[in-house]
Design a protein around this motif. Sequence first.
Motif, PDB file in Angstrom:
ATOM      1  N   ARG A   7      10.933  62.062  48.115  1.00 37.51           N
ATOM      2  CA  ARG A   7      10.019  62.418  49.203  1.00 37.51           C
ATOM      3  C   ARG A   7       9.407  63.790  48.974  1.00 37.51           C
ATOM      4  O   ARG A   7       8.196  63.975  49.116  1.00 37.51           O
ATOM      5  CB  ARG A   7      10.750  62.389  50.542  1.00 37.51           C
ATOM      6  N   GLU A  51       5.466  64.493  48.738  1.00 34.94           N
ATOM      7  CA  GLU A  51       4.789  65.421  49.649  1.00 34.94           C
ATOM      8  C   GLU A  51       4.104  66.548  48.905  1.00 34.94           C
ATOM      9  O   GLU A  51       3.105  67.097  49.363  1.00 34.94           O
ATOM     10  CB  GLU A  51       5.805  65.981  50.656  1.00 34.94           C
ATOM     11  N   THR A  60       3.805  57.347  55.033  1.00 30.95           N
ATOM     12  CA  THR A  60       3.383  58.369  56.002  1.00 30.95           C
ATOM     13  C   THR A  60       3.971  58.127  57.393  1.00 30.95           C
ATOM     14  O   THR A  60       3.684  58.864  58.322  1.00 30.95           O
ATOM     15  CB  THR A  60       1.843  58.321  56.136  1.00 30.95           C
ATOM     16  N   LYS A 101       5.281  61.061  59.532  1.00 29.54           N
ATOM     17  CA  LYS A 101       4.507  62.304  59.646  1.00 29.54           C
ATOM     18  C   LYS A 101       3.487  62.219  60.764  1.00 29.54           C
ATOM     19  O   LYS A 101       3.073  61.133  61.162  1.00 29.54           O
ATOM     20  CB  LYS A 101       3.775  62.571  58.322  1.00 29.54           C
ATOM     21  N   ARG A 127      -4.038  58.752  50.660  1.00 34.95           N
ATOM     22  CA  ARG A 127      -3.236  59.962  50.856  1.00 34.95           C
ATOM     23  C   ARG A 127      -3.837  61.099  50.031  1.00 34.95           C
ATOM     24  O   ARG A 127      -3.442  62.251  50.162  1.00 34.95           O
ATOM     25  CB  ARG A 127      -1.786  59.721  50.465  1.00 34.95           C
TER      26      ARG A 127
END
Lengths: 349, 319, 514, 330
Positions: free
Chosen positions: C327, C331, C360, C363, C419
């Motif tokens: 992760r 990110e 996502t 978030k 993204r």
Amino acid sequence: MSKRAVNILVPLISIILGLVIGAIVMAVSGFNPIDGYVALWNGIFMDSYTMGETIRQITPYIFSGLAVAFAFRTGLFNIGVEGQLIMGWLAAAWVGQAFELPKIIHLPLALLAAAAAGALWAFIPGFLKAKLQVHEVIVTIMLNYTAIHVANALIGVISGGGERTDKVHESASLRAHYLEAMTDYSRLHWGILVALLAVVFMWFLLERTTLGYELKAVGFNKNASEYAGMNVKKNIILAMVISGAFAGLGGAMEALGTFENISKLHAATGIGFDGIAVALLGANQPFGVLLGAILFGALKNGGLNMPSEAGIPTEIVSIVIALIIFFIASGYIIRVALERFGKKRKEEK
Amino acid sequence: MSFLEVLYFIIPSAIFYAAPLILTAIGGVFTERSGVVNIGLEGIMIVGAASSIIFNLTFADQLGNATPWVGLLVAMIFGILLSLILAVAAVSLRADQTVSGVALNMLGLAAAVFTVKMIYDKGQTDAISERFSRFDIPLLSDIPILGKMFFVDVYATSILAFAVAFIAWYVIYKTPFGLRLRSVGEHPMAADTMGVNVSKMRYVAVMISGALGGIGGAVYAQAIAGNFGAATISGQGFMALAAMIFGKWHPLGAMGAALFFGFAQALSVVGGSIPYVQDVPTIFLLILPYVLTILALAGFIGKANAPKASGVPYIKGKR
Amino acid sequence: MEYVIEMLGIRKQFGDFVANDNITLQLKKGEIHALLGENGAGKSTLMNVLFGLYQPEAGTIRVRGKEVKITDPNVANKLGIGMVHQHFMLVENFTVTENIILGSEPTKMGTINIKDAAKKVQALSEKYNLNVDPYAKIEDISVGMQQRVEILKTLYRGADILIFDEPTASLTPQEITELMQIMKRLIEEGKSIILITHKLKEIMEVSDRVTVIRKGQGIGTVVTAESSPTQLAELMVGRQVVFKTEKIAPNPKEIVLQIDSLTVADNRGVDKVKNLNLTVRAGEIVGIAGIDGNGQSELIEAITGLRKVKNGKITLNGKEITNLKPRKITESGVGHIPQDRHKHGLVLDFPLGHNIALQTYYKQPISKNGVINYKKVNEIARNIIEQYDVRSGEGVMSITRSLSGGNQQKAIIGREVERNPDLLIAALPTRGLDVGAIEFIHRRLIEQRDNGKAVLLISFELDEVMNVSDEIAVIYDGYIIDTVKPQETTENELGLLMAGQSLQENTKEGGQHE
Amino acid sequence: GGGEETEKKESSEDTFSVAMITDTGGVDDKSFNQSTWEGIQEFGKENGLEKGDGGFDYLQSSAESEYVTNLNNLIRRDFDLIFAVGFALHNAVAEVADQQPEAQIAIIDEVVPDKENVASIMFRANEASYLAGVAAAQESKSGKIGFIGGMTGEIIGGFEAGYVAGAKAANPDIEIDIEYAESFTDAAKGQQIAKRMYDSGADIIFHAAGNAGNGLFTEAKERKQKDPDANVWVIGVDRDQYDEGKVDDSTNVVLTSVLKRVDVAAKEVANQAKEGNFPGGELITYGLADEGVGLADPRGAVSEETVAAVEDARQKIIDGEITVPEQPGE
Ligand SMILES: Nc1ncnc2c1ncn2[C@@H]1O[C@H](COP(=O)(O)OP(=O)(O)OP(=O)(O)O)[C@@H](O)[C@H]1O
Ligand SMILES: Nc1ncnc2c1ncn2[C@@H]1O[C@H](COP(=O)(O)OP(=O)(O)OP(=O)(O)O)[C@@H](O)[C@H]1O
Ligand SMILES: [Mg+2]
Ligand SMILES: [Mg+2]
């Protein structure tokens, strides 16, 4: 025919089929099915007392059903609800009788203890599954037996060698004179509200939270979840623990409501195993579980009235329940039939 | 008790305890190998136990000491009948296999007790007069030490159980039937494209588990309990299920696991009379069998893979 | 010239959906007949009908002039029809031989006679030199060999009409060439073949005739020799298709991904990546060419944090990301289109909408303090479905499993690209997809690069690497054996490099040749 | 007398109806549930009652949660006297008694104190067990005897305590092997324990373990069958278990059985209540003196001396010369 209509019809038809076959069995064994079902009905709805008892019976099933369902939704088969429920029962009973506290603290504390005990008992298989890929089914089965022995031993300790623990203090009890008066001394208790809260809680957790999303994802596809950066091991353990907490609360219903104590167990309570049936009756959906528990508990409780009112063994009820489960599980065939039927209707128009 | 005495006790009693579990667990192996999860073993055992006892009580006079054996056949037939319900639901009607299994357990117990009440109008039968009895195996039983461990006070049914285990191993791993069985449990569509009839294989497998589970229950009832009541079979079916997984879905593995349970059980019984051990609180001896199993799994058994398609109904053309 | 197979006016429905509508296909004896169509056009369905897995609602099938009802695969086998399925039909934990004899096992006194069977398999395999090891377990052998096992299965049953459903989708170029030779050999043996593939190159190379279907409709049959890739593509898609995606010259900027002497071991502890060095700059697409199993998977997993790095250093935009949690790495700006979309890319049992939120979901704006806003999720998802033209039954609500691989792939790409990561890793992004979808995806990759993002493309397909990448790093045995520019090299030169022959001079000569 | 009876029949309004609820053991548990039911049936016969409402009846409980439901159920069918069988029903009785002051409840094997409408009936099983201990110690050739308990607790503890005391009294250096199955159902475990005890030389085993005890019978019968002069004996519990001990027409492994005459007690209490003097609020204990407990006819399985010794002990206990401990270690 609309999807919704079918989804409602399938269980209804299943129930009817189950009752019909049950009637046939009764008739064949020389009983009068009408009497049988009248007795069953009275056993559920006759008066405020029986209704109170029915609700009381339903309450723990809601929890054991939720426990099993939650595990299933997250890709685990928790066959150990039985043991987790027993540990919860014990914990609540102990906290309920060992301390003297104001109700606002004592009752929640007792409930909390039950949830914690169940969770702890479920943590073991969760941990072993996550870290060592040990199959949760065996571990939970083994822990069911262990729970019975451990509980009995601890009951002995708590009660100083007695058969059962003292009643929990009023401050920890879910009972209420108001409810008992209203239902002519049934053992109806506030647990049902806790249970309903639990249903909503599970729905919210699974359908509305990030955690629920993760748990479901891990349940469906561990690899993809890992690729998406989720902590698979943590989620497996968490899923089991939450499931166990539900089970533990189921125990609390017995400890703080139905019995207000715990007695040495000569065998499994059965509530945990019935939870599997309840969960699957409810398609592992929280509100489905609620309905499943209502059906299950009502029939079970009503069945008690069959021997005394109609002289028919209660087993007939279990047979009916089993059949209903089969039919609901085999819903596919009923669906097909319904769709055919629906089509014909369309064409005719 | 001396160490040898302990062995003389533990080994035979482990075996006699394990026999019903072995038979039932192997039944489980067949179903799960074919891709059907069967947690209905408990119900099947119950029906097997009940039918054999009822038969035994009814025909003991005519059949004499052949009764228990015929009782096994009767139990087998009833076991198969009950398992057929699972087969129809789980294979033909695409029902969830776990649900069907649970329902099977409820149905088995209820039907058995109901029938007993109908026949004897009480919930528990009398004791049977024709039981399976033990015998010493000639010659072998005279072998020093070993003889006393393995060949004295043997139940014919235990021998049956071992025989079944090895036959099952042969059938599953050496015959065309076995190959097809396993393929159906691993990749039904592949089997289908190779002309294997998936449904038929699964039906047969479930019925085999019905037969063996029924026999397992009958063995317990006619060799150990000696009568039938609602509580005669309480959990053995689940122990068998555990043995099957413990044994990694392998017939001999399941046999080993069942023996392990028997051994642990015997250990907890004998513990009270072994120096030092007898000083530990009894609760620890009571939970010993279960804790030992968990430790064994965590310790050296570790990961076990269920057949890939196990639990999944097969629908043509679906992926 | 007589027909061995005639499928006339075949119609196949799934519920209300018509997968095949009055399709006709005629196979001549001794020909290779290609079946061409977009993802979801109905090719597999048609073949499954011929193989007896599905029953058609209408139409007749003639085999060698005789009308037949093919009620199940057994019948097909008896008629000498064998099929190599799109999704392999192999039992992973069986040996090659066991898989081949399944359903028609030779026995000696009730016991499977595995020895004889293995011998027979060995013999067949040598005859068509497929070189498979009869005793190897499927899970231990390469995709290519699994493919050949599938072929052996049909030959073992003496099939002389063979159906290949996208056999090359997951093969390396080498394996593809071998397969083509095998097919030719089979034809010489007097067998007839139906070949489904999305790769026009292959069709042109081996097929005699091509039948094209579009959205379940038969468009027609043409003689390969008299047609051209462009014509075929048009027939199939119903519009112009550009093969060589034209693109403006790259202008690489600062380094985004920097890998220094990286070493990674596989599960068995064997080093698969051996002190490998690689840099990818913003605004460029680096393609990693190489034969399957030369460390590509391990490399990707190391970069994305899914596999421990033994030693070496990985930095992203100057920050070290070696051995961070997946992760954290995602990110810090890494997007990943995984090699195996079903296993790693998607939760097939989730609704499409859920899957698009897979990276996502936790978030803002989707999640606020632990609570997910599914309205938002679906809103975003609809957007992506729209832009990337993901076709599915019920939009965001349709269960991902029911989408075609092509559409599943588009969903993943949409998810990752939207993204807008500094580094986009695309592993075999077009496997199993039709030309239309491929064109679409290539465009997206190039767009990313034009927006100044770094793209790392892993592919086994030379032409893909050639016409998408700005720079090609050839990986061999765990390290980058050489780095070349597509316009300065040739396919067979790459082939040599991929085979492990590092020849700097050759590269130059190659350059002069042009 | 008969006249009285006929008179009763005519006037149906003052017929006195009796019912019982079982614990989870069920009405045919070959133990106190069954005995109670037999006593009630006796009472019914003598008073010309029919099974069912207004006469005599029983309800079985298959789970703890059903006790209260079943009790209420019977009260609603207004039976005049209701027997609650087994210590497990303690709480249920206590609860219902408060809610239903008119109901008359008699609980067996448990004390529910200070409730005017509850009579508690206890049995001094320890006294009968004492006699069993004497018999066992006397008869044992190996000098080693065994006791298999169901689940540890006060009730079974009574059996153990009496048995041990009796045996020690009859033979101070007798060796007594004690183990609990911690189950009233697990016959397999019962058999394993029995096997262990016989293996280690015990020749007489007394069980108070319900169906787990079946295992003991199986083991003993196996041994007897294999070797007719094997010296293995079983002492049954609650009722005369002679039939369970049958190996063949000539041989039987049952030495004797410790009897709890619940039937006698039930009938007696029923009669008292019928006469209008229900012993509510009282604790009635049955012991050797009032033949509420005792030993079953050994049917010649024991020697004259033993019979004498047992009889002697019985007298001493009745006369209070011997006080039998009520729990182990007292
Ligand atoms: N089992 C099924 N159930 C329902 N619909 C199906 C099924 N299989 C195929 N379809 C439908 O039939 C259409 C054709 O599917 P098919 O697999 O034949 O496509 P295809 O031409 O093989 O695509 P690809 O090139 O990706 O293999 C699909 O678009 C789908 O809608
Ligand atoms: N079981 C099914 N249920 C519903 N639709 C299906 C099913 N199987 C296939 N389909 C449909 O078939 C269409 C094409 O399927 P197909 O397998 O040919 O796609 P694909 O692109 O070849 O997938 P892959 O790339 O994984 O091979 C899909 O659009 C899907 O909707
Ligand atoms: Mg296809
Ligand atoms: Mg495809």
